[in-house]
Design a protein around this motif. Structure first.
Motif, short mmCIF file in Angstrom:
data_model
loop_
_atom_site.label_atom_id
_atom_site.label_comp_id
_atom_site.label_asym_id
_atom_site.label_seq_id
_atom_site.Cartn_x
_atom_site.Cartn_y
_atom_site.Cartn_z
N HIS A 119 -64.55 -167.89 -18.01
CA HIS A 119 -63.94 -168.89 -18.90
C HIS A 119 -64.42 -170.30 -18.57
CE1 HIS A 119 -60.89 -170.47 -16.04
NE2 HIS A 119 -60.87 -169.25 -15.56
N GLY A 120 -64.57 -171.10 -19.62
CA GLY A 120 -65.06 -172.47 -19.45
C GLY A 120 -66.57 -172.59 -19.56
N ASP A 121 -67.25 -171.45 -19.69
CA ASP A 121 -68.72 -171.48 -19.75
C ASP A 121 -69.18 -170.67 -20.98
OD1 ASP A 121 -71.50 -171.31 -19.26
OD2 ASP A 121 -71.16 -171.47 -17.10
N LEU A 122 -70.07 -171.27 -21.75
CA LEU A 122 -70.52 -170.63 -23.00
C LEU A 122 -71.95 -170.11 -22.92
CD1 LEU A 122 -69.04 -173.31 -25.41
CD2 LEU A 122 -68.19 -170.99 -25.09
N HIS A 123 -72.53 -170.12 -21.72
CA HIS A 123 -73.93 -169.72 -21.62
C HIS A 123 -74.06 -168.20 -21.65
CE1 HIS A 123 -74.15 -173.82 -19.99
NE2 HIS A 123 -75.30 -173.81 -20.62
N ASP A 124 -74.99 -167.74 -22.46
CA ASP A 124 -75.13 -166.28 -22.47
C ASP A 124 -76.57 -165.78 -22.37
OD1 ASP A 124 -76.07 -166.92 -24.97
OD2 ASP A 124 -74.71 -165.60 -26.07
N ILE A 125 -77.53 -166.68 -22.23
CA ILE A 125 -78.93 -166.22 -22.17
C ILE A 125 -79.12 -165.30 -20.96
CG2 ILE A 125 -81.35 -166.90 -21.89
CD1 ILE A 125 -80.19 -167.69 -24.52
N GLY A 126 -78.77 -165.81 -19.78
CA GLY A 126 -78.96 -165.03 -18.55
C GLY A 126 -78.21 -163.71 -18.63
N LYS A 127 -76.98 -163.80 -19.12
CA LYS A 127 -76.13 -162.61 -19.22
C LYS A 127 -76.78 -161.59 -20.17
CE LYS A 127 -72.57 -162.96 -21.92
NZ LYS A 127 -73.18 -162.17 -23.03
N ASN A 128 -77.29 -162.09 -21.29
CA ASN A 128 -77.92 -161.18 -22.26
C ASN A 128 -79.15 -160.49 -21.67
OD1 ASN A 128 -75.98 -162.05 -23.98
ND2 ASN A 128 -77.31 -163.21 -25.34
N ILE A 129 -79.91 -161.25 -20.90
CA ILE A 129 -81.12 -160.67 -20.30
C ILE A 129 -80.72 -159.60 -19.28
CG2 ILE A 129 -83.19 -161.13 -18.93
CD1 ILE A 129 -83.27 -163.94 -20.19
N VAL A 130 -79.69 -159.90 -18.48
CA VAL A 130 -79.21 -158.93 -17.48
C VAL A 130 -78.70 -157.67 -18.19
CG1 VAL A 130 -77.44 -158.49 -15.73
CG2 VAL A 130 -78.72 -160.62 -15.68
N SER A 131 -77.89 -157.84 -19.24
CA SER A 131 -77.35 -156.69 -19.99
C SER A 131 -78.49 -155.82 -20.50
CB SER A 131 -76.54 -157.14 -21.21
OG SER A 131 -75.43 -157.88 -20.81
N PHE A 132 -79.47 -156.51 -21.03
CA PHE A 132 -80.62 -155.86 -21.63
C PHE A 132 -81.40 -155.06 -20.59
CE2 PHE A 132 -84.81 -155.97 -23.52
CZ PHE A 132 -84.49 -155.58 -24.81
N MET A 133 -81.67 -155.70 -19.44
CA MET A 133 -82.45 -155.04 -18.38
C MET A 133 -81.68 -153.86 -17.79
SD MET A 133 -85.36 -156.52 -18.23
CE MET A 133 -86.09 -156.13 -16.65
N LYS A 169 -71.21 -152.75 -20.93
CA LYS A 169 -70.29 -153.32 -21.90
C LYS A 169 -70.27 -154.83 -21.66
CE LYS A 169 -65.83 -153.04 -24.08
NZ LYS A 169 -64.49 -152.44 -24.13
N ASP A 170 -70.76 -155.56 -22.66
CA ASP A 170 -70.86 -157.02 -22.56
C ASP A 170 -69.68 -157.61 -23.33
OD1 ASP A 170 -71.43 -159.71 -22.90
OD2 ASP A 170 -73.57 -159.39 -23.22
N ILE A 171 -68.80 -158.33 -22.63
CA ILE A 171 -67.60 -158.83 -23.30
C ILE A 171 -67.70 -160.31 -23.69
CG2 ILE A 171 -66.06 -157.04 -22.44
CD1 ILE A 171 -65.09 -158.98 -20.28
N GLY A 172 -68.94 -160.84 -23.68
CA GLY A 172 -69.16 -162.16 -24.26
C GLY A 172 -69.04 -163.32 -23.30
N VAL A 173 -68.77 -164.50 -23.89
CA VAL A 173 -68.73 -165.75 -23.11
C VAL A 173 -67.31 -166.33 -23.10
CG1 VAL A 173 -71.14 -166.30 -23.62
CG2 VAL A 173 -69.35 -167.20 -25.10
N ASP A 174 -67.09 -167.27 -22.16
CA ASP A 174 -65.80 -167.96 -22.08
C ASP A 174 -64.65 -166.94 -22.02
OD1 ASP A 174 -64.02 -170.06 -22.01
OD2 ASP A 174 -64.05 -170.44 -24.17
N VAL A 175 -64.83 -165.93 -21.17
CA VAL A 175 -63.88 -164.81 -21.12
C VAL A 175 -62.68 -165.15 -20.22
CG1 VAL A 175 -63.57 -162.38 -20.52
CG2 VAL A 175 -65.76 -163.15 -21.47
N PRO A 176 -61.47 -165.16 -20.78
CA PRO A 176 -60.29 -165.46 -19.97
C PRO A 176 -60.07 -164.38 -18.90
CG PRO A 176 -59.75 -165.44 -22.32
CD PRO A 176 -61.13 -164.87 -22.18
N VAL A 177 -59.43 -164.79 -17.81
CA VAL A 177 -59.16 -163.87 -16.70
C VAL A 177 -58.45 -162.61 -17.20
CG1 VAL A 177 -57.85 -163.59 -14.55
CG2 VAL A 177 -59.10 -165.72 -14.98
N GLN A 178 -57.43 -162.79 -18.05
CA GLN A 178 -56.65 -161.64 -18.53
C GLN A 178 -57.51 -160.64 -19.30
OE1 GLN A 178 -53.67 -160.71 -17.67
NE2 GLN A 178 -53.57 -162.56 -16.40
N THR A 179 -58.49 -161.15 -20.03
CA THR A 179 -59.39 -160.26 -20.78
C THR A 179 -60.21 -159.41 -19.82
OG1 THR A 179 -59.48 -161.87 -22.55
CG2 THR A 179 -61.18 -160.18 -22.57
N PHE A 180 -60.72 -160.05 -18.76
CA PHE A 180 -61.45 -159.28 -17.74
C PHE A 180 -60.56 -158.16 -17.20
CE2 PHE A 180 -64.84 -162.54 -17.11
CZ PHE A 180 -65.92 -161.69 -17.01
#
Length: 220
Positions: free
Chosen positions: A104-118, A127-138
């Protein structure tokens, strides 16, 4: 990375320079007409993304460039992925489950997308749950998905506190168990890893794949 041909270098340059149409056209031609190895093309994409990341760190690129880079990667990935072949009749068994998201608080997803992809092309169920993810969602997603590995991504330094908070909540909810937690993105090092309470950190997607393979007991 092995020596690049002129054509391969051109693809990396166009990706790094945000020359979207040319980069996608060239990748499509290499993959669909010239029979290039899809893993090699994805490796070239990663090389291009590394340059984009450096330019972002140096203030030459901003968020819109990162978003565009991610879109280019997604488009080329969609062409390359179906071309990655497995032995006939052998549907690869997934090595393990990875849940990944940007804290949460961060909207960057390039690195995450590359990691998911690899991770995906290396045989993990991701399972990629996106950006700015609140603790409760995790917490909810971990409880439902039961991953072997949790990946927390964050590019900004303020993400370190969010990572620490998320990991503390996972521990507090009794969800950590035998699950391993890795962090990545931005300026992450051993000090940050220790501060957040993660099991390990990776500086790039290759690190992330190696960590996951080691943790699920597969030779990297």
């Amino acid at each position: 990375m092995e020596e690049m041909t002129e054509q391969e270098r051109q693809l990396v340059d166009w990706l790094a320079d945000m020359n979207e149409d040319d980069a996608i056209d060239l990748a499509r031609r290499m993959l669909l007409e010239e029979g290039a190895n899809p893993l090699r093309v994805l490796e070239l994409c990663r090389a291009g993304m590394d340059i984009v990341g450096k330019r972002f760190e140096e203030g030459e690129y901003f968020l819109p460039e990162l978003v565009l880079a991610g879109e280019m990667l997604e488009t080329i990935g969609a062409i390359a992925k179906p071309l990655i072949t497995h032995a006939p009749g052998e549907e690869p068994k997934k090595l393990g489950r990875v849940l990944i998201g940007t804290v949460h608080g961060d909207l960057h997803d390039i690195g995450k997308n590359i990691v998911s992809f690899m991770l995906d092309i290396n045989g993990f169920e991701v399972k990629d749950i996106g950006v700015d993810v609140p603790v409760q969602t995790f917490l909810k997603e971990i409880d439902a998905y039961k991953p072997d590995v949790i990946g927390l991504s964050g590019f900004l330094t303020l993400a370190f506190d969010a990572m620490k908070e998320t990991i503390a909540a996972i521990d507090g909810a009794g969800l950590r168990g035998s699950t391993k937690i890795m962090i990545g993105g931005g300026q992450i090092d051993e000090t940050v890893r220790s501060y957040t309470g993660a099991d390990a950190f990776g500086t790039n997607a290759v690190d992330a794949v190696s960590l996951c393979k080691r943790w699920v007991g597969v030779a990297a």
